[in-house]
Design a protein around this motif. Structure first.
Motif, short mmCIF file in Angstrom:
data_model
loop_
_atom_site.label_atom_id
_atom_site.label_comp_id
_atom_site.label_asym_id
_atom_site.label_seq_id
_atom_site.Cartn_x
_atom_site.Cartn_y
_atom_site.Cartn_z
N SER A 279 0.88 -1.28 -0.09
CA SER A 279 -0.02 -0.04 0.02
C SER A 279 0.74 1.20 -0.09
O SER A 279 2.11 1.40 0.27
N PRO A 280 0.43 2.53 -0.27
CA PRO A 280 1.17 3.64 -0.37
C PRO A 280 1.72 3.82 1.14
O PRO A 280 1.00 3.55 2.21
N TYR A 281 2.84 4.48 1.19
CA TYR A 281 3.29 4.52 2.56
C TYR A 281 3.11 5.93 3.28
O TYR A 281 2.56 5.71 4.36
N SER A 352 -4.83 0.27 3.32
CA SER A 352 -5.11 -0.45 4.92
C SER A 352 -3.83 -0.40 5.34
O SER A 352 -3.75 -0.46 6.49
N GLY A 353 -2.66 -0.32 4.61
CA GLY A 353 -1.19 -0.49 5.25
C GLY A 353 -0.55 0.93 5.09
O GLY A 353 0.86 0.79 5.32
N VAL A 354 -1.33 1.94 5.11
CA VAL A 354 -0.67 3.28 4.96
C VAL A 354 0.12 3.67 6.29
O VAL A 354 -0.39 3.17 7.72
N SER A 355 1.41 3.86 6.36
CA SER A 355 2.19 3.91 7.58
C SER A 355 2.22 5.58 8.11
O SER A 355 2.38 5.74 9.13
N LEU A 356 2.20 6.63 7.18
CA LEU A 356 2.24 7.69 7.85
C LEU A 356 1.03 8.71 7.12
O LEU A 356 0.74 8.74 5.96
N LEU A 357 0.20 9.33 7.92
CA LEU A 357 -0.95 10.00 7.60
C LEU A 357 -0.72 11.32 7.98
O LEU A 357 -0.50 11.82 9.28
N VAL A 358 -0.83 12.35 6.95
CA VAL A 358 -0.84 13.83 7.26
C VAL A 358 -2.19 14.57 6.88
O VAL A 358 -2.62 14.12 5.64
N VAL A 359 -2.73 15.34 7.63
CA VAL A 359 -4.01 16.15 7.57
C VAL A 359 -3.44 17.30 7.46
O VAL A 359 -3.43 18.01 8.42
N SER A 380 -10.41 3.19 7.67
CA SER A 380 -9.97 2.35 6.79
C SER A 380 -8.66 1.78 6.81
O SER A 380 -8.25 0.86 6.02
N ILE A 381 -7.77 2.46 7.53
CA ILE A 381 -6.37 2.05 7.81
C ILE A 381 -6.26 1.11 8.72
O ILE A 381 -6.70 1.37 9.83
N SER A 382 -5.75 -0.22 8.58
CA SER A 382 -5.96 -1.20 9.51
C SER A 382 -5.16 -0.95 10.61
O SER A 382 -5.54 -1.31 11.87
N GLU A 383 -3.91 -0.69 10.36
CA GLU A 383 -2.93 -0.48 11.41
C GLU A 383 -2.90 0.91 12.00
O GLU A 383 -3.59 1.72 11.54
N ARG A 384 -2.27 1.20 13.01
CA ARG A 384 -2.32 2.59 13.58
C ARG A 384 -1.04 3.31 12.85
O ARG A 384 0.11 3.22 13.19
N PRO A 385 -1.50 4.24 12.30
CA PRO A 385 -0.26 4.74 11.30
C PRO A 385 0.13 6.03 12.15
O PRO A 385 -0.50 6.68 13.25
N ARG A 386 1.23 6.61 11.89
CA ARG A 386 1.88 7.76 12.54
C ARG A 386 1.20 8.91 11.84
O ARG A 386 1.04 9.00 10.69
N THR A 387 0.39 9.81 12.72
CA THR A 387 -0.23 10.87 12.11
C THR A 387 0.18 12.17 12.29
O THR A 387 0.83 12.44 13.39
N VAL A 388 0.22 13.22 11.42
CA VAL A 388 0.66 14.45 11.48
C VAL A 388 -0.64 15.34 11.08
O VAL A 388 -1.09 15.34 9.88
N VAL A 389 -0.93 16.34 12.03
CA VAL A 389 -1.99 17.40 11.76
C VAL A 389 -1.60 18.56 11.62
O VAL A 389 -0.85 19.29 12.69
#
Length: 601
Positions: A279-281, A352-359, A380-389
């Motif tokens: 999936s996209p990283y 589902s496999g995104v590792s880094l989420l930026v909002v 929708s992301i199954s794992e707990r991604p690193r999140t930047v808001v």
């Protein structure tokens, strides 16, 4: 020998000579060289990337890195090793010299840049942006400048020989790029003193492309390599926690460059360990098509390093985007929430496999009604991604949205010193009470509510800020009757409280109490809830508590209690702080301020 046999032999000899001449001719060699050059140009242009396997693509990336780092075709190219992490010796063994002087443990753990050596880039122009690449001497100056900037910005020190996450500017980075969740999962750490050489290479590629396009002026702005925000972001990212940016604006070019370069470096580290991503990283959520184009323009120079970016927005046909996603596997995905949900529902892309989420642009997402879409994407992301808001507006609407996105411990990132920026996501509650008895009962109700609504695995930490008077003894007695255990710091000088408590309340919820005179020495960042039962503080002390508490959570709450007779003088200044921070102002507090103004006049 007959005449016919002689003619046949002549023809055979003539054919052999012709074949030998064709074999040694310069035209055949030129054709072979031309074929090699054409294949190399196709490889650089990226036209063959979509039909190649990942192993073949990895070898092509290594070949391009050889050219960027200045290696000749005949030279032996070696990958970095644990003994030579930055590949400064190019695979050559180092002579072992017996050390006579004992080295310090801290110096032995640090992996820093070797003095006088840096990434050597080939002279010429970049294949994607046609921008000139910096000379090795210029890169060496950048490395020295970053080292100086890094040492100045070091804020965390090593205590009692224990290595912290940020030790003298260094950072313990997870080897697999994923943090431990709430301390339940043990991971292996590696200590880094500065960003890796590949991250520097990514920043240099982006900077060269932006300067060539005229969107970034290096003469007016600092180089991306020594950007202060980027250094702080790298520290927060390496700590393994979610990040909230509270400067009050959306992401800029410098912010995007550091985030995507750090993500590219994480991909390189994971692939070095043998981990691949289906999936996209990186998933970069933006509020508009214009913002998506801006982010993609920053990510585009990384394609030469094997990082492919796809932009999804309502401005393009849906069928065209579906066909494009089938033909490639992007590492970075930039999208608006509504278009991404459409593609996810059609199973055109797997996130589902995104590792880094930026909002980015939380205020615009709130006004556009896209918060529900963002929450659906997060689920929708199954794992707990690193999140930047990026929170460009802190108000009562955006705070619940950030609390849903940021789970667990966080890092606050802001270079803005304003009260609103430093106290983002901290709820301020002010109560105006008629009597001291009502104030005491209301304070205990607030404490019960704080412990009763705690759904997190980590216990909530509550701090009372009190004064040395008779009211304080009544508070201690009331808390003891409710079953709370009271803990005091060494600076509180409240030893008489410990003697008055029963020994059977050790396992009950703990409440910390501190004297108002020792606020300067208290570790306020550890507390989620701060209660001021008697507003005997000055406004300066109130601001100090507000801007220093709850540094690692977005669910901080500060409760203050007023009485009409004693605290009316502080009402006007407190209203200004509440309005500046976007907090709701109680009507009773406004009435108290008007009453105080009328009495003064």
């Amino acid at each position: 020998m007959t005449k016919g046999d002689d003619a046949v032999r002549k023809r055979q000899n003539k054919a052999k000579v012709k074949k030998f001449q064709q074999k040694n001719s310069s035209s055949n060699v030129s054709a072979r060289v031309a074929a090699i050059i054409a294949a190399k140009q196709r490889r650089k242009s990226g036209k063959r990337r979509q039909c190649l396997s990942k192993d073949t693509l990895r070898f092509q990336i290594i070949a391009e890195l050889k050219e960027l780092l200045g290696f000749d075709e005949g030279m032996c190219f070696s990958l970095p090793t644990p003994d030579d992490p930055f590949n400064d010796r190019h695979g050559k063994k180092e002579f072992q010299i017996k050390e006579t002087k004992k080295t310090m443990p801290l110096q032995a753990d640090k992996k820093a840049f070797v003095k006088g050596k840096s990434a050597v880039l080939k002279k010429g122009t970049d294949s994607k942006s046609n921008a000139k690449v910096d000379h090795p001497e210029q890169i060496s100056k950048k490395v020295t400048s970053l080292k100086n900037e890094w040492e100045k910005s070091a804020t965390f020190m090593d205590l009692k020989g224990k290595r912290s996450f940020l030790n003298l500017g260094g950072t313990e980075l997870l080897l697999n790029g994923k943090p431990a969740v709430d301390g339940n999962q043990e991971q292996a750490y590696e200590f880094f003193d500065c960003p890796s050489k590949f991250l520097i290479l990514c920043l240099n590629a982006i900077e060269s492309a932006l300067c060539h396009n005229g969107t970034y002026n290096i003469e007016e702005e600092k180089p991306l390599f020594v950007n202060r925000w980027g250094i702080e972001f790298w520290k927060c990212y390496s700590s393994g926690k979610d990040i909230i940016e509270t400067s009050g604006s959306s992401s800029t070019v410098e912010h995007i460059a550091w985030m995507v370069s750090t993500a590219a470096d994480s991909i390189a580290r994971n692939e070095k360990e043998g981990l691949l991503f289906t999936s996209p990283y990186l998933l970069f959520l933006v509020p508009s098509q214009e913002k998506a184009a801006k982010v993609r323009s920053v990510c585009k120079p990384l394609k030469a390093l094997g990082i492919h970016t796809v932009s999804l927005h309502p401005g393009a046909p849906l069928d065209h985007q579906i066909n494009g996603l089938k033909s490639c596997e992007p590492e970075f995905l930039v999208s608006t929430p509504e278009r991404l949900l459409e593609l996810v529902s059609l199973k055109a892309v797997d996130i589902s496999g995104v590792s880094l989420l930026v909002v980015d642009g939380l205020e615009a997402l709130c006004k556009g009604g896209y918060l529900a879409n963002v929450n659906s994407i997060r689920q929708s992301i199954s794992e707990r991604p690193r999140t930047v808001v990026f929170s460009d507006c802190i108000n009562n609407v955006s705070v619940p949205a950030m609390q849903n996105l940021l789970i667990g411990s966080i890092c606050r990132l802001s270079l803005n010193d304003s009260i609103a920026s430093q106290s983002a996501c901290i709820l301020q509650s002010v109560y105006v009470c008629a009597s001291e008895k009502e104030k005491l009962l209301k304070g205990i109700q607030v404490l019960d509510h704080a412990y009763g609504n705690n759904n997190c695995s980590q216990p909530v930490k509550v701090l009372y800020v009190v004064g040395k008077d008779g009211k304080f003894q009544k508070l201690v007695s009331a808390l003891s009757l409710k079953g709370y255990s009271i803990s005091t710091g060494s600076n509180c000088m409240l030893s008489e409280v410990k003697n008055s408590l029963d020994t059977d309340v050790i396992n009950r919820p703990a409440v910390s109490i501190i004297d108002k005179e020792h606020i300067d020495t208290a570790e306020l960042g550890e507390y989620d809830v701060v209660i001021i039962p008697d507003f005997i503080l000055s406004i300066e002390n109130y601001v100090q508590i507000l801007t220093n508490m709850a540094r690692h959570t977005v669910k901080g709450v500060m409760h203050s209690f007023f009485t009409k007779d004693d605290d009316a003088a502080h009402a006007g200044k407190l209203i200004e702080i509440l309005e500046q921070c976007g907090q709701a102002v109680p009507e009773a507090l406004r009435d108290l301020s008007l009453t105080s103004t009328m009495l003064e006049s």
